[in-house]
Each structure stands twice: as C-alpha cells, then as structure tokens.
Design an enzyme around this catalytic site. Structure first.
Site, PDB file in Angstrom:
ATOM      1  N   ASN A 114     -63.420   2.882 -34.257  1.00  0.00           N
ATOM      2  CA  ASN A 114     -62.890   2.231 -33.048  1.00  0.00           C
ATOM      3  C   ASN A 114     -63.223   3.072 -31.815  1.00  0.00           C
ATOM      4  O   ASN A 114     -63.190   4.294 -31.868  1.00  0.00           O
ATOM      5  CB  ASN A 114     -61.364   2.071 -33.191  1.00  0.00           C
ATOM      6  CG  ASN A 114     -60.688   1.613 -31.915  1.00  0.00           C
ATOM      7  OD1 ASN A 114     -59.825   2.307 -31.389  1.00  0.00           O
ATOM      8  ND2 ASN A 114     -61.069   0.454 -31.399  1.00  0.00           N
ATOM      9  N   GLY A 115     -63.530   2.359 -30.735  1.00  0.00           N
ATOM     10  CA  GLY A 115     -63.744   3.010 -29.447  1.00  0.00           C
ATOM     11  C   GLY A 115     -65.033   2.560 -28.801  1.00  0.00           C
ATOM     12  O   GLY A 115     -66.124   2.812 -29.327  1.00  0.00           O
TER      13      GLY A 115
ATOM     14  N   GLN B 232     -48.129  -3.406 -37.213  1.00  0.00           N
ATOM     15  CA  GLN B 232     -48.150  -1.996 -36.807  1.00  0.00           C
ATOM     16  C   GLN B 232     -46.784  -1.517 -36.330  1.00  0.00           C
ATOM     17  O   GLN B 232     -46.087  -2.234 -35.612  1.00  0.00           O
ATOM     18  CB  GLN B 232     -49.176  -1.774 -35.694  1.00  0.00           C
ATOM     19  CG  GLN B 232     -49.366  -0.287 -35.383  1.00  0.00           C
ATOM     20  CD  GLN B 232     -50.397  -0.028 -34.300  1.00  0.00           C
ATOM     21  OE1 GLN B 232     -50.140  -0.246 -33.125  1.00  0.00           O
ATOM     22  NE2 GLN B 232     -51.572   0.440 -34.701  1.00  0.00           N
TER      23      GLN B 232
ATOM     24  N   GLY C 261     -61.156  -3.557 -29.387  1.00  0.00           N
ATOM     25  CA  GLY C 261     -59.998  -3.701 -28.498  1.00  0.00           C
ATOM     26  C   GLY C 261     -60.414  -4.358 -27.206  1.00  0.00           C
ATOM     27  O   GLY C 261     -60.523  -5.591 -27.098  1.00  0.00           O
TER      28      GLY C 261
ATOM     29  N   CYS D 262     -51.065   6.245 -29.688  1.00  0.00           N
ATOM     30  CA  CYS D 262     -50.703   5.773 -28.342  1.00  0.00           C
ATOM     31  C   CYS D 262     -50.587   6.949 -27.365  1.00  0.00           C
ATOM     32  O   CYS D 262     -49.842   7.896 -27.609  1.00  0.00           O
ATOM     33  CB  CYS D 262     -49.398   4.984 -28.385  1.00  0.00           C
ATOM     34  SG  CYS D 262     -48.979   4.328 -26.766  1.00  0.00           S
TER      35      CYS D 262
ATOM     36  N   LYS E 171     -53.502   4.128 -38.029  1.00  0.00           N
ATOM     37  CA  LYS E 171     -54.435   4.098 -36.895  1.00  0.00           C
ATOM     38  C   LYS E 171     -54.239   5.406 -36.145  1.00  0.00           C
ATOM     39  O   LYS E 171     -53.127   5.704 -35.701  1.00  0.00           O
ATOM     40  CB  LYS E 171     -54.078   2.910 -35.989  1.00  0.00           C
ATOM     41  CG  LYS E 171     -54.622   2.985 -34.570  1.00  0.00           C
ATOM     42  CD  LYS E 171     -55.982   2.326 -34.445  1.00  0.00           C
ATOM     43  CE  LYS E 171     -56.556   2.474 -33.054  1.00  0.00           C
ATOM     44  NZ  LYS E 171     -55.805   1.778 -32.027  1.00  0.00           N
TER      45      LYS E 171
HETATM   46  C1  LIG Z   1     -53.577  -2.163 -22.850  1.00  0.00           C
HETATM   47  C2  LIG Z   1     -53.811  -1.508 -24.183  1.00  0.00           C
HETATM   48  C3  LIG Z   1     -52.849  -1.625 -25.174  1.00  0.00           C
HETATM   49  C4  LIG Z   1     -53.044  -1.032 -26.425  1.00  0.00           C
HETATM   50  N1  LIG Z   1     -52.083  -1.180 -27.396  1.00  0.00           N
HETATM   51  C5  LIG Z   1     -52.306  -0.666 -28.636  1.00  0.00           C
HETATM   52  C6  LIG Z   1     -51.374  -0.857 -29.700  1.00  0.00           C
HETATM   53  O1  LIG Z   1     -50.303  -1.482 -29.547  1.00  0.00           O
HETATM   54  N2  LIG Z   1     -51.679  -0.347 -30.932  1.00  0.00           N
HETATM   55  C7  LIG Z   1     -52.855   0.355 -31.139  1.00  0.00           C
HETATM   56  O2  LIG Z   1     -53.105   0.783 -32.276  1.00  0.00           O
HETATM   57  N3  LIG Z   1     -53.731   0.558 -30.155  1.00  0.00           N
HETATM   58  C8  LIG Z   1     -53.495   0.078 -28.931  1.00  0.00           C
HETATM   59  N4  LIG Z   1     -54.423   0.272 -27.937  1.00  0.00           N
HETATM   60  C9  LIG Z   1     -55.651   1.044 -28.224  1.00  0.00           C
HETATM   61  C10 LIG Z   1     -56.761   0.136 -28.739  1.00  0.00           C
HETATM   62  O3  LIG Z   1     -56.399  -0.461 -29.960  1.00  0.00           O
HETATM   63  C11 LIG Z   1     -58.064   0.931 -28.985  1.00  0.00           C
HETATM   64  O4  LIG Z   1     -57.802   1.943 -29.922  1.00  0.00           O
HETATM   65  C12 LIG Z   1     -58.626   1.572 -27.727  1.00  0.00           C
HETATM   66  O5  LIG Z   1     -58.518   0.726 -26.613  1.00  0.00           O
HETATM   67  C13 LIG Z   1     -60.110   1.958 -27.920  1.00  0.00           C
HETATM   68  O6  LIG Z   1     -60.850   0.874 -28.430  1.00  0.00           O
HETATM   69  P1  LIG Z   1     -61.679  -0.155 -27.475  1.00  0.00           P
HETATM   70  O7  LIG Z   1     -62.683   0.684 -26.716  1.00  0.00           O
HETATM   71  O8  LIG Z   1     -62.296  -1.120 -28.451  1.00  0.00           O
HETATM   72  O9  LIG Z   1     -60.686  -0.781 -26.555  1.00  0.00           O
HETATM   73  C14 LIG Z   1     -54.229  -0.284 -26.680  1.00  0.00           C
HETATM   74  C15 LIG Z   1     -55.200  -0.174 -25.666  1.00  0.00           C
HETATM   75  C16 LIG Z   1     -55.008  -0.756 -24.432  1.00  0.00           C
HETATM   76  C17 LIG Z   1     -56.073  -0.591 -23.382  1.00  0.00           C
END
Ligand SMILES: Cc1cc2nc3c(=O)[nH]c(=O)nc-3n(C[C@H](O)[C@H](O)[C@H](O)COP(=O)(O)O)c2cc1C
Length: 327
Positions: free
Chosen positions: A184-185, A55, A208, A85, A124
């Site tokens: 996702n989410g 990414q 995530g 982000c 993404k």
């Molecule tokens: C600490 C942290 C770091 C993250 N870093 C990235 C990243 O580098 N690239 C990305 O696409 N999403 C990043 N995310 C977002 C997650 O990939 C995801 O989209 C988001 O947390 C929602 O999904 P979840 O509920 O499964 O966590 C990050 C989220 C958190 C909490």
C-alpha cells in the site's frame, strides 16, 4: 478510509468495477465503546457483492477482544487491527500508528486478539513511528502471532502521506513472513501497480487515495494484468463520476453547504489528478453552493481529452513512470 470510504462510496466504486475486498473505516475501540452504527451498516448492508474486512483501532486489550468477538457475529471476511493511523489525536493516545513505538505492547495485543478471533485476523501497519528500522522488530511479532495477512503502508507515521514510499520494506515483509502481504502507498496507475507488485513480491495491493481520484483504477489494473488496453476516462467521464459521487453521498436531510463541504474532502484527492497548477483545487475550495461547485468542475472537465488521473504532486523517480500513462 475514515469519513470517506463509507457504504455509498463503496457502492459507487463497485459500479466502476471495484475492489476484490473492501475494508471498513475503523471502529474506534475503548473501554466503553460500542460498534459505530454507520460503519456496521457497511458490513450488514454491504452493497459490493465482495468480502468485507472490519477494521478496529485501539489499545485496550479487553475492549479489543470484546469488539472482535462482537464483529465475528457479522458477515466479515476478517478482523483487522490498525497500526498506522498518523492523526495526532490517535497516536498520542498510543493507538494506531502510536503503538509502533512499543513493539512489546503490540505483541500482547496481537496475542490476545489471535486467541479471541477464530477466523482470519489481519493487520494494517506502517513501517515504524519515526524510524523504519523498528520494522525488523515488528516482523517477528507478526509472524509469532500467526496473523493471516499483513497490509503494509510503506511509510513511518512521521512521514504521514507525502514522502516517498519505502517499497523495500514491503518487499522485506513479503519475503520474510509466511502470511500474504499486501502493498500500500501511492499506487496511482495500472502500470505502477504492476511495477509495485513486481518489486515488492506482494500478494496484492491496497488502494486508498488512488481509488477516490480514479474509480476506474481497479478495472484498469485488471485490464493491464490481462494484457488488454487500459481504459482512460475523458474529462467528461470524470465530470460524470463527480456528479455520481455527489448523488451517492448526498441525503435530503443534509444542508447544501455541508454537502459541498463533504465533496471538497473527495476533491482534495481528485483535483490533484486533473491539472497541475492547483487552480482547480483553489476554485473548489472557495465555493459554497452546489451550482458554483459544478461550474468550477465544468471549467476544468467539460472536454473529451483523456485524463490519466495521476496526481501531479507525486515526485516519482523516473523508473516509476511505467507502462500506460505518461504526461
Ligand atoms: C482521509 C484518509 C483516511 C484514512 N483512513 C484510514 C482508515 O480508517 N484505516 C486505514 O487503515 N487507513 C486509513 N487511511 C490510510 C490509507 O488506507 C492508506 O494507507 C494511505 O492513504 C496510503 O495509501 P494510498 O496512497 O493508496 O492512499 C486513510 C487515509 C486518508 C488520506
């Protein structure tokens, strides 16, 4: 996930069953950036046995094109652009989620990257900056630039991480685009995963925080899909996971306090699945030594009761509490 899902973490996830595909932390791309060595290692020394997507985050077209070309010399399954982000330091510079305020700029970036990337090119995205209605403008841009896969975190940047997820927007993407869409989410259990796949029509799921909290989740989802009983870890199994996490991410040159600090990052997500009062997280946040860290963990986890590891902060609508896990 930045600073979290690094190579040692991937290795540990793979031991618990792991994902079908892994995505790197993002490579920050600017006019004079170089590929971050530690992120590149997760590609060149990929310990998972599964494909890896690299990414990137940024908005400088020549730099993104240069970086994409460099990444194509490595064993990557695809190159991905981050449009989600929400960190102010990122979005204020109009990168990551900040770009969602400027669909025309996204169009130019995607056009240049599509030309530069000969293999699969993925995106993404969140569903907008502060207004989800912009998603209607973004979808034709993704289609026009022939991306190979879109992952949608169903929130706007302004909604950060805790609002309800707009699964209807993910469904719209899945029914509109010709490429596969990944939902996702807030996916936190096998039953919930099946529900999200059904209501969005997505081709797959990205996990995530759920994976940090519950490394069994990938395997639980597979078990559920096959109609098998879903394994539920006990408190002690979670305790063993925390020990394994500590061993995986520690290295002899890191001071004990920094090591404990690093564990707190993971525990922010994990503790929410352990007990509802917040006392566990409160205690974890106060410790500074390894001994105190594990003493706090033992207080809450040294038992044989099954733990569904669903985050207690999630205010899910009743219909989302589906098959498998109830508390
Ligand atoms: C600490 C942290 C770091 C993250 N870093 C990235 C990243 O580098 N690239 C990305 O696409 N999403 C990043 N995310 C977002 C997650 O990939 C995801 O989209 C988001 O947390 C929602 O999904 P979840 O509920 O499964 O966590 C990050 C989220 C958190 C909490």
């Amino acid at each position: 996930m930045q600073d979290v899902t690094d190579l040692p973490f991937w290795r540990l996830m793979a031991e618990y069953g792991g994902a079908d595909v892994y995505v790197t932390e993002y490579f920050r791309v600017t006019a004079d950036s170089r590929l971050d060595k530690w992120i590149l290692q997760s590609i060149t020394q990929n310990p998972t046995g599964r494909p890896v997507i690299a990414q990137m985050i940024g908005n400088d077209i020549p730099a993104l094109v240069r970086t994409a070309r460099e990444l194509q010399h490595h064993p990557v399954a695809a190159i991905d652009l981050n449009l989600g982000c929400p960190a102010p330091v990122v979005y204020r510079k109009c990168a990551g989620g900040g770009l969602l305020r400027d669909p025309e700029r996204i169009d130019r970036i995607l056009g240049a990257l599509r030309t530069a990337i000969s293999g699969p090119f993925t995106v993404k995205t969140r569903i907008g900056f502060d207004d989800p209605r912009i998603f209607d403008q973004l979808l034709p841009i993704f289609e026009k630039n022939r991306i190979d896969l879109l992952t949608v975190h169903g929130r706007t940047v302004a909604e950060r991480y805790t609002s309800e997820v707009h699964y209807d927007a993910i469904a719209l993407a899945a029914s509109t685009l010709s490429c596969p869409v990944i939902a996702n989410g807030n996916i936190h259990s096998a039953g919930h995963a099946a529900h999200i796949l059904a209501i969005t029509g997505a081709h797959g799921l990205m996990l995530g925080r759920g994976a940090i909290r519950n490394p069994w989740l990938f395997e639980q989802i597979r078990q559920h899909q096959r109609g098998l009983p879903v394994t539920c870890p006990t408190g002690r199994a979670v305790l063993r996971y925390i020990h394994r996490l500590y061993e995986s991410v520690s290295s002899p040159d890191v001071r004990e306090t920094s090591q404990v600090q690093k564990m707190k990052k993971y525990m922010n997500f994990l503790a929410l699945g352990v007990e509802p009062t917040g006392r566990f997280l409160h205690e974890i946040r106060r410790v500074t030594t390894t001994a105190d860290f594990f003493a706090a963990c033992r207080t809450f986890l040294d038992h044989d009761t099954p733990l569904p590891l669903i985050p207690y902060d999630l205010q899910l609508p009743k219909s989302d509490h589906l098959a498998g896990h109830h508390r």
